[in-house]
Enzyme design. Structure first.
Site, PDB file in Angstrom:
ATOM      1  N   THR A   1       0.656  -1.085   0.093  1.00 43.27           N
ATOM      2  CA  THR A   1       0.183   0.047  -0.201  1.00 43.27           C
ATOM      3  C   THR A   1       0.764   1.102  -0.075  1.00 43.27           C
ATOM      4  O   THR A   1       1.945   1.207   0.534  1.00 43.27           O
ATOM      5  CB  THR A   1      -1.080   0.008   1.259  1.00 43.27           C
ATOM      6  OG1 THR A   1      -1.365   1.222   1.371  1.00 43.27           O
ATOM      7  CG2 THR A   1      -0.129  -0.190   2.423  1.00 43.27           C
ATOM      8  N   ASP A   2       0.329   2.388  -0.477  1.00 40.08           N
ATOM      9  CA  ASP A   2       1.079   3.357  -0.379  1.00 40.08           C
ATOM     10  C   ASP A   2       0.924   4.276   1.028  1.00 40.08           C
ATOM     11  O   ASP A   2       1.856   4.941   1.272  1.00 40.08           O
ATOM     12  CB  ASP A   2       0.502   4.729  -1.233  1.00 40.08           C
ATOM     13  CG  ASP A   2      -1.110   5.021  -0.943  1.00 40.08           C
ATOM     14  OD1 ASP A   2      -1.689   4.514  -0.014  1.00 40.08           O
ATOM     15  OD2 ASP A   2      -1.740   6.043  -1.633  1.00 40.08           O
ATOM     16  N   GLU A   3       0.299   3.578   1.817  1.00 46.39           N
ATOM     17  CA  GLU A   3       0.377   3.967   3.284  1.00 46.39           C
ATOM     18  C   GLU A   3       1.597   3.906   4.208  1.00 46.39           C
ATOM     19  O   GLU A   3       1.937   4.579   5.184  1.00 46.39           O
ATOM     20  CB  GLU A   3      -0.838   3.331   4.144  1.00 46.39           C
ATOM     21  CG  GLU A   3      -2.336   3.586   3.688  1.00 46.39           C
ATOM     22  CD  GLU A   3      -3.356   3.697   4.581  1.00 46.39           C
ATOM     23  OE1 GLU A   3      -3.080   3.428   5.853  1.00 46.39           O
ATOM     24  OE2 GLU A   3      -4.458   3.630   3.815  1.00 46.39           O
TER      25      GLU A   3
ATOM     26  N   TYR B   1      -2.032  -0.372  11.037  1.00 50.71           N
ATOM     27  CA  TYR B   1      -2.047  -1.016   9.823  1.00 50.71           C
ATOM     28  C   TYR B   1      -0.770  -0.733   8.986  1.00 50.71           C
ATOM     29  O   TYR B   1      -0.101  -1.654   8.044  1.00 50.71           O
ATOM     30  CB  TYR B   1      -3.374  -0.674   9.053  1.00 50.71           C
ATOM     31  CG  TYR B   1      -3.266  -0.915   7.429  1.00 50.71           C
ATOM     32  CD1 TYR B   1      -3.550  -2.175   7.109  1.00 50.71           C
ATOM     33  CD2 TYR B   1      -3.268  -0.019   6.652  1.00 50.71           C
ATOM     34  CE1 TYR B   1      -3.473  -2.414   5.676  1.00 50.71           C
ATOM     35  CE2 TYR B   1      -3.206  -0.156   5.218  1.00 50.71           C
ATOM     36  CZ  TYR B   1      -3.350  -1.566   4.920  1.00 50.71           C
ATOM     37  OH  TYR B   1      -3.335  -1.705   3.442  1.00 50.71           O
TER      38      TYR B   1
ATOM     39  N   LYS C   1       2.088  -3.050   7.145  1.00 54.27           N
ATOM     40  CA  LYS C   1       2.475  -3.531   5.837  1.00 54.27           C
ATOM     41  C   LYS C   1       3.933  -2.953   5.690  1.00 54.27           C
ATOM     42  O   LYS C   1       4.595  -3.727   4.866  1.00 54.27           O
ATOM     43  CB  LYS C   1       1.505  -2.442   4.852  1.00 54.27           C
ATOM     44  CG  LYS C   1      -0.024  -3.154   4.986  1.00 54.27           C
ATOM     45  CD  LYS C   1      -0.073  -4.516   4.521  1.00 54.27           C
ATOM     46  CE  LYS C   1       0.107  -4.547   2.999  1.00 54.27           C
ATOM     47  NZ  LYS C   1      -0.368  -5.806   2.730  1.00 54.27           N
TER      48      LYS C   1
HETATM   49  P1  NAD Z   1      -9.789  -7.380   2.067  1.00 54.63           P
HETATM   50  O1  NAD Z   1      -9.881  -6.908   3.424  1.00 54.63           O
HETATM   51  O2  NAD Z   1     -10.766  -6.982   1.318  1.00 54.63           O
HETATM   52  O3  NAD Z   1      -9.100  -8.835   1.733  1.00 54.63           O
HETATM   53  C1  NAD Z   1      -8.208  -9.357   2.464  1.00 54.63           C
HETATM   54  C2  NAD Z   1      -8.616 -10.668   2.400  1.00 54.63           C
HETATM   55  O4  NAD Z   1      -7.664 -11.600   3.241  1.00 54.63           O
HETATM   56  C3  NAD Z   1      -9.862 -11.420   2.904  1.00 54.63           C
HETATM   57  O5  NAD Z   1     -10.331 -12.272   2.125  1.00 54.63           O
HETATM   58  C4  NAD Z   1      -9.402 -12.042   4.460  1.00 54.63           C
HETATM   59  O6  NAD Z   1     -10.316 -13.333   4.365  1.00 54.63           O
HETATM   60  C5  NAD Z   1      -7.973 -12.509   4.028  1.00 54.63           C
HETATM   61  N1  NAD Z   1      -7.182 -12.820   5.192  1.00 54.63           N
HETATM   62  C6  NAD Z   1      -7.071 -11.932   6.305  1.00 54.63           C
HETATM   63  N2  NAD Z   1      -6.258 -12.449   7.096  1.00 54.63           N
HETATM   64  C7  NAD Z   1      -6.123 -13.844   6.415  1.00 54.63           C
HETATM   65  C8  NAD Z   1      -4.998 -14.975   7.336  1.00 54.63           C
HETATM   66  N3  NAD Z   1      -4.402 -14.879   8.139  1.00 54.63           N
HETATM   67  N4  NAD Z   1      -4.938 -15.931   6.424  1.00 54.63           N
HETATM   68  C9  NAD Z   1      -5.655 -16.051   5.145  1.00 54.63           C
HETATM   69  N5  NAD Z   1      -6.431 -15.245   4.548  1.00 54.63           N
HETATM   70  C10 NAD Z   1      -6.367 -14.110   5.402  1.00 54.63           C
HETATM   71  O7  NAD Z   1      -8.519  -6.546   1.489  1.00 54.63           O
HETATM   72  P2  NAD Z   1      -8.170  -5.620   0.196  1.00 54.63           P
HETATM   73  O8  NAD Z   1      -8.682  -4.481   0.340  1.00 54.63           O
HETATM   74  O9  NAD Z   1      -8.668  -6.715  -0.936  1.00 54.63           O
HETATM   75  O10 NAD Z   1      -6.855  -5.778   0.181  1.00 54.63           O
HETATM   76  C11 NAD Z   1      -5.942  -6.603  -0.318  1.00 54.63           C
HETATM   77  C12 NAD Z   1      -4.329  -6.180  -0.209  1.00 54.63           C
HETATM   78  O11 NAD Z   1      -4.216  -5.080  -0.860  1.00 54.63           O
HETATM   79  C13 NAD Z   1      -4.018  -6.118   1.145  1.00 54.63           C
HETATM   80  O12 NAD Z   1      -2.750  -6.728   1.398  1.00 54.63           O
HETATM   81  C14 NAD Z   1      -3.877  -4.562   1.346  1.00 54.63           C
HETATM   82  O13 NAD Z   1      -2.994  -4.174   2.183  1.00 54.63           O
HETATM   83  C15 NAD Z   1      -3.590  -4.114  -0.026  1.00 54.63           C
HETATM   84  N6  NAD Z   1      -4.146  -2.866  -0.528  1.00 54.63           N
HETATM   85  C16 NAD Z   1      -5.289  -2.588  -0.504  1.00 54.63           C
HETATM   86  C17 NAD Z   1      -5.849  -1.216  -0.974  1.00 54.63           C
HETATM   87  C18 NAD Z   1      -7.253  -0.955  -0.875  1.00 54.63           C
HETATM   88  O14 NAD Z   1      -7.554   0.180  -1.147  1.00 54.63           O
HETATM   89  N7  NAD Z   1      -8.158  -1.941  -0.488  1.00 54.63           N
HETATM   90  C19 NAD Z   1      -4.856  -0.407  -1.794  1.00 54.63           C
HETATM   91  C20 NAD Z   1      -3.403  -0.704  -1.736  1.00 54.63           C
HETATM   92  C21 NAD Z   1      -3.074  -1.778  -1.041  1.00 54.63           C
HETATM   93  O1  DAU Z   2      -4.332   4.014   0.580  1.00 56.32           O
HETATM   94  C1  DAU Z   2      -4.503   2.739   0.409  1.00 56.32           C
HETATM   95  C2  DAU Z   2      -5.155   2.374   1.499  1.00 56.32           C
HETATM   96  O2  DAU Z   2      -6.700   2.492   1.290  1.00 56.32           O
HETATM   97  C3  DAU Z   2      -5.217   0.669   1.648  1.00 56.32           C
HETATM   98  O3  DAU Z   2      -4.008   0.092   2.267  1.00 56.32           O
HETATM   99  C4  DAU Z   2      -6.199   0.158   2.675  1.00 56.32           C
HETATM  100  O4  DAU Z   2      -6.262  -1.187   2.841  1.00 56.32           O
HETATM  101  C5  DAU Z   2      -7.527   0.683   2.475  1.00 56.32           C
HETATM  102  O5  DAU Z   2      -8.364   0.309   3.544  1.00 56.32           O
HETATM  103  C6  DAU Z   2      -7.706   2.414   2.164  1.00 56.32           C
HETATM  104  O6  DAU Z   2      -7.277   3.157   3.431  1.00 56.32           O
HETATM  105  P1  DAU Z   2      -8.078   4.369   3.977  1.00 56.32           P
HETATM  106  O7  DAU Z   2      -8.003   4.605   5.189  1.00 56.32           O
HETATM  107  O8  DAU Z   2      -7.643   5.403   2.821  1.00 56.32           O
HETATM  108  O9  DAU Z   2      -9.480   3.905   3.325  1.00 56.32           O
HETATM  109  P2  DAU Z   2     -11.116   4.259   4.084  1.00 56.32           P
HETATM  110  O10 DAU Z   2     -11.931   3.797   2.957  1.00 56.32           O
HETATM  111  O11 DAU Z   2     -11.273   3.763   5.530  1.00 56.32           O
HETATM  112  O12 DAU Z   2     -10.824   5.871   4.358  1.00 56.32           O
HETATM  113  C7  DAU Z   2     -10.721   6.770   3.261  1.00 56.32           C
HETATM  114  C8  DAU Z   2     -10.714   8.180   3.575  1.00 56.32           C
HETATM  115  O13 DAU Z   2     -12.172   8.310   4.114  1.00 56.32           O
HETATM  116  C9  DAU Z   2      -9.641   8.363   5.012  1.00 56.32           C
HETATM  117  O14 DAU Z   2      -9.344   9.614   4.871  1.00 56.32           O
HETATM  118  C10 DAU Z   2     -10.801   8.025   5.975  1.00 56.32           C
HETATM  119  C11 DAU Z   2     -12.127   8.762   5.682  1.00 56.32           C
HETATM  120  N1  DAU Z   2     -13.221   8.144   6.066  1.00 56.32           N
HETATM  121  C12 DAU Z   2     -13.337   6.644   5.956  1.00 56.32           C
HETATM  122  C13 DAU Z   2     -14.595   6.231   6.660  1.00 56.32           C
HETATM  123  C14 DAU Z   2     -14.673   4.661   6.459  1.00 56.32           C
HETATM  124  C15 DAU Z   2     -14.439   8.948   6.689  1.00 56.32           C
HETATM  125  O15 DAU Z   2     -14.152  10.228   6.815  1.00 56.32           O
HETATM  126  N2  DAU Z   2     -15.536   8.235   7.014  1.00 56.32           N
HETATM  127  C16 DAU Z   2     -15.540   6.994   7.274  1.00 56.32           C
HETATM  128  O16 DAU Z   2     -16.748   6.256   7.752  1.00 56.32           O
END
Ligand code: NAD
Ligand code: DAU
Length: 353
Positions: free
Chosen positions: A132-134, A157, A161
């Protein structure tokens, strides 16, 4: 070429899109989806491809080292695409230990098993870590995260990562394990669990519930359509250089409040309700602790070196996402009621007659 690929976290949001792309595009690849099915894992994300002969689902936990080593021995994987993680920042604030276990210990278990299995001959092997970019922390009003930006994670988180990224690079430098990492910005699209901003707001608008905006709402994220992320992962998997990291992003920065305004307007149109009705639900609430102010990705490297750019505009992607949630009421109801967790039971553990 035939390959057996372990995809971890394939029942989650991004993982399910990656699996769909791979099983459809590469009939000769055997795709093994390993997922623990936590609250975020939903096999209903994959019903369209679950019967394909090149797809196998395995329920299991990446934190269980003995199980992981056994799985590598059983399947003799050629490659790993590692997405399994605890992914929600707010949950990492209330329960950091699960993030440490899954994101750090789970990743090192996979690295360890891959090294053990492959170290006699690393040719044609790859460990792809999806990050992730975080990990880069937070930006001020200007500037972009590049691949050389120093890591500065600020939530449990992002710290977990960042640790996993460092361990991946440690296995590359110390043991020569062939690895690649990508760091992506915020994804949106179909099948995202409605705890994340966009699906949470769609669901709340549908039910005329308030739209909770943290702090002043001027926090900024760089949004990318999940299917474009899956295409980027496929591109990097096939063309990325070992030991490199690639930033992936949409060049698409939005302040949260502006994004929610746009989403409200699209929802009003799609629900055929009076313009402005959804915006009335917006409620500013207490801020997220340690809330990163701004993320924005410089995706020049993946564009110049691997020829990847996003395929659709945000306006198109957001509208398609809204339509998907409105058309897939059953999926959303099953998720919000918890019924989706029964799917595994009926699909995979009921004996055939
Ligand atoms: P998600 O939470 O939707 O899915 C995570 C999956 O991992 C789920 O299916 C869960 O059951 C599985 N999992 C969790 N713990 C586990 C364990 N101990 N063993 C096996 N499986 C397990 O997540 P996502 O949003 O699809 O993100 C996927 C990946 O991409 C993550 O590594 C996250 O850090 C990265 N990522 C997410 C975003 C985003 O915006 N969602 C952006 C950049 C990177
Ligand atoms: O940047 C990549 C990341 O993006 C991934 O690595 C994470 O897995 C993914 O969850 C996401 O993280 P964020 O914290 O940015 O996503 P989220 O949707 O939780 O929040 C987006 C923005 O909105 C953040 O600034 C927090 C804000 N927010 C979020 C929620 C859930 C609100 O203001 N209200 C809310 O209820």
């Amino acid at each position: 070429m035939n390959k057996t690929i372990l995809v971890t976290g394939g029942a989650g949001f991004i993982g399910s899109h990656v699996i769909r792309l791979l099983v459809n595009q590469y009939p000769k690849y055997q795709i093994v989806n390993l997922d623990k099915l936590t609250y975020a894992g939903n096999l209903e994300n994959l019903t369209d491809i679950e019967k394909l002969p090149n797809y196998t689902f395995v329920k299991g936990d990446i934190v269980d080292r003995t199980f992981i080593v056994g799985l590598f021995e059983q399947y003799e994987f050629d490659a790993v695409i590692h997405l399994a993680a605890e992914s929600h920042v707010d949950r990492s604030i209330t329960n950091p230990m699960e993030f440490i276990e899954t994101n750090i210990i789970g990743t090192v278990n996979l690295l360890h098993a891959a090294k053990q299995q492959w170290e006699e001959d690393y040719s044609d092997k790859l460990f792809y870590h999806v990050s992730t970019d975080e990990v880069y922390g937070t930006l001020g009003a200007t500037g972009l995260f590049t691949e050389t930006t120093a890591y500065d994670p600020r939530s449990p988180y992002s710290a977990s990562k960042a640790s996993s990224d460092h361990l991946v690079m440690a296995y590359y430098h110390t043991y020569g394990l062939p690895v690649v990492i990508s760091n992506c910005s915020n994804n949106y699209g179909a099948n995202q669990f409605p705890e994340k901003l966009i699906p949470l707001c769609i669901n709340n608008i549908k039910h005329k519930k308030s739209l909770p905006i943290y702090g002043d709402g001027k926090y900024t994220r760089d949004w990318l359509w999940v299917e474009d992320h899956a295409i980027a992962i496929n591109t990097i998997f096939h063309k990325g250089k070992h030991g490199e990291t690639y930033n992936i992003g949409g060049h698409n920065e939005w302040k949260n409040i502006d994004l929610v305004h746009l989403l409200c307007d699209i929802m009003d149109e799609e629900l055929k309700q009076e313009k402005g009705a959804s915006r009335e639900l917006i409620t500013f609430i207490k801020d997220r602790p340690g809330h990163d102010r701004r993320y924005a990705i410089d995706a020049t490297k993946v564009k110049n070196e691997l020829d990847w750019v996003p395929s659709i505009t945000f306006e198109e992607g957001l509208r398609a996402t809204v339509k998907w949630y409105l058309q897939n009421e059953k999926w959303l109801n099953n998720v919000t009621s918890g019924n989706y967790q029964k799917y595994y039971q009926t699909q995979y553990t009921t004996p055939s007659k």
